[in-house]
Design a protein around this motif. Structure first.
Motif, PDB file in Angstrom:
ATOM      1  N   UNK A  14       0.389  -1.279  -0.117  1.00 12.52           N
ATOM      2  CA  UNK A  14      -0.398   0.313  -0.189  1.00 12.52           C
ATOM      3  C   UNK A  14       0.667   0.852  -0.071  1.00 12.52           C
ATOM      4  N   UNK A  15       1.965   1.048   0.648  1.00 16.15           N
ATOM      5  CA  UNK A  15       2.719   2.263   0.338  1.00 16.15           C
ATOM      6  C   UNK A  15       4.107   2.681  -0.478  1.00 16.15           C
ATOM      7  N   UNK A  16       3.752   1.946  -1.473  1.00 13.48           N
ATOM      8  CA  UNK A  16       4.690   1.650  -2.501  1.00 13.48           C
ATOM      9  C   UNK A  16       4.853   3.427  -3.155  1.00 13.48           C
ATOM     10  N   UNK A  17       3.547   3.467  -4.040  1.00 17.11           N
ATOM     11  CA  UNK A  17       3.606   4.915  -4.727  1.00 17.11           C
ATOM     12  C   UNK A  17       3.751   5.676  -3.805  1.00 17.11           C
ATOM     13  N   UNK A  18       3.423   5.471  -2.855  1.00 15.42           N
ATOM     14  CA  UNK A  18       3.824   6.695  -1.887  1.00 15.42           C
ATOM     15  C   UNK A  18       5.425   7.318  -1.589  1.00 15.42           C
ATOM     16  N   UNK A  19       5.902   6.375  -1.003  1.00 14.27           N
ATOM     17  CA  UNK A  19       7.676   6.485  -1.735  1.00 14.27           C
ATOM     18  C   UNK A  19       8.344   6.261  -2.412  1.00 14.27           C
ATOM     19  N   UNK A  20       7.673   5.438  -4.050  1.00 13.11           N
ATOM     20  CA  UNK A  20       8.275   7.043  -4.986  1.00 13.11           C
ATOM     21  C   UNK A  20       8.044   8.003  -5.247  1.00 13.11           C
ATOM     22  N   UNK A  21       7.015   8.311  -4.952  1.00 12.14           N
ATOM     23  CA  UNK A  21       7.078   9.685  -4.888  1.00 12.14           C
ATOM     24  C   UNK A  21       7.897  10.844  -4.434  1.00 12.14           C
ATOM     25  N   UNK A  22       7.993  10.193  -2.814  1.00  9.24           N
ATOM     26  CA  UNK A  22       8.405  11.042  -1.645  1.00  9.24           C
ATOM     27  C   UNK A  22      10.018  11.919  -2.218  1.00  9.24           C
ATOM     28  N   UNK A  23      10.628  10.311  -3.077  1.00  6.55           N
ATOM     29  CA  UNK A  23      11.987  10.499  -3.571  1.00  6.55           C
ATOM     30  C   UNK A  23      12.256  10.666  -5.198  1.00  6.55           C
ATOM     31  N   UNK A  24      11.123  11.187  -5.592  1.00  5.99           N
ATOM     32  CA  UNK A  24      10.752  10.805  -7.383  1.00  5.99           C
ATOM     33  C   UNK A  24      12.644  12.119  -7.629  1.00  5.99           C
ATOM     34  N   UNK A  25      11.834  13.131  -7.590  1.00  5.25           N
ATOM     35  CA  UNK A  25      12.251  14.575  -7.415  1.00  5.25           C
ATOM     36  C   UNK A  25      14.285  13.905  -7.989  1.00  5.25           C
ATOM     37  N   UNK A  26      14.367  13.675  -6.330  1.00  4.91           N
ATOM     38  CA  UNK A  26      15.981  13.100  -6.408  1.00  4.91           C
ATOM     39  C   UNK A  26      16.935  11.880  -7.317  1.00  4.91           C
ATOM     40  N   UNK A  27      15.922  11.598  -7.307  1.00  5.40           N
ATOM     41  CA  UNK A  27      15.971  10.172  -8.364  1.00  5.40           C
ATOM     42  C   UNK A  27      16.232  10.506  -9.673  1.00  5.40           C
ATOM     43  N   UNK A  28      14.840  11.882 -10.655  1.00  2.00           N
ATOM     44  CA  UNK A  28      14.858  12.164 -11.631  1.00  2.00           C
ATOM     45  C   UNK A  28      16.396  13.211 -12.034  1.00  2.00           C
ATOM     46  N   UNK A  29      16.420  13.833 -10.530  1.00  2.56           N
ATOM     47  CA  UNK A  29      17.315  14.512 -11.389  1.00  2.56           C
ATOM     48  C   UNK A  29      19.346  13.701 -10.923  1.00  2.56           C
ATOM     49  N   UNK A  30      18.844  12.840 -10.123  1.00  2.57           N
ATOM     50  CA  UNK A  30      20.549  11.488 -10.520  1.00  2.57           C
ATOM     51  C   UNK A  30      20.318  11.076 -12.056  1.00  2.57           C
TER      52      UNK A  30
END
Length: 105
Positions: A14-30
């Motif tokens: 249930x928390x998977x999408x929330x975890x993705x969205x929480x760190x998405x900007x950092x992931x994309x920047x890297x």
């Protein structure tokens, strides 16, 4: 240099999408700074009506192509990614394979 395809599905709790969205900007920047990453993007869940432009599209994983010297190099890149360390990608289902294409990237 050889290419490697990476299939990294997200966890499905249930928390998977929330975890993705929480760190998405950092992931994309890297990702934008990583020259060995040739192409990458989100895999969408198969439950959307993809033929319908207005259908909600839920991210369910990632697909990437790397140009690198070795499997170990790509594995290290994946395992240092915030999606890996932040428990977004399913560590047991992530797959890294050598990849060839008749059309250069």
């Amino acid at each position: 240099m050889p290419y490697f395809a990476v299939y990294a599905p997200d966890y499905t709790d249930d928390g998977a999408l929330e975890r993705r969205l929480k760190v998405r900007e950092e992931h994309l920047a890297n990702a934008h700074k990583e020259p060995r990453l040739k192409v990458g993007g989100a895999i969408l869940s198969p439950n959307e009506a993809l033929d319908t432009p207005d259908a909600e599209k839920k991210m369910a994983g990632s697909l990437m192509i790397f140009e690198a010297n070795s499997y170990a190099e790509v594995k290290a890149l994946i395992e240092s990614d915030v999606y890996w360390t932040g428990n977004v990608w399913d560590k047991e289902k992530t797959v890294i394979r050598p990849w060839v294409s008749p059309k250069p990237l």
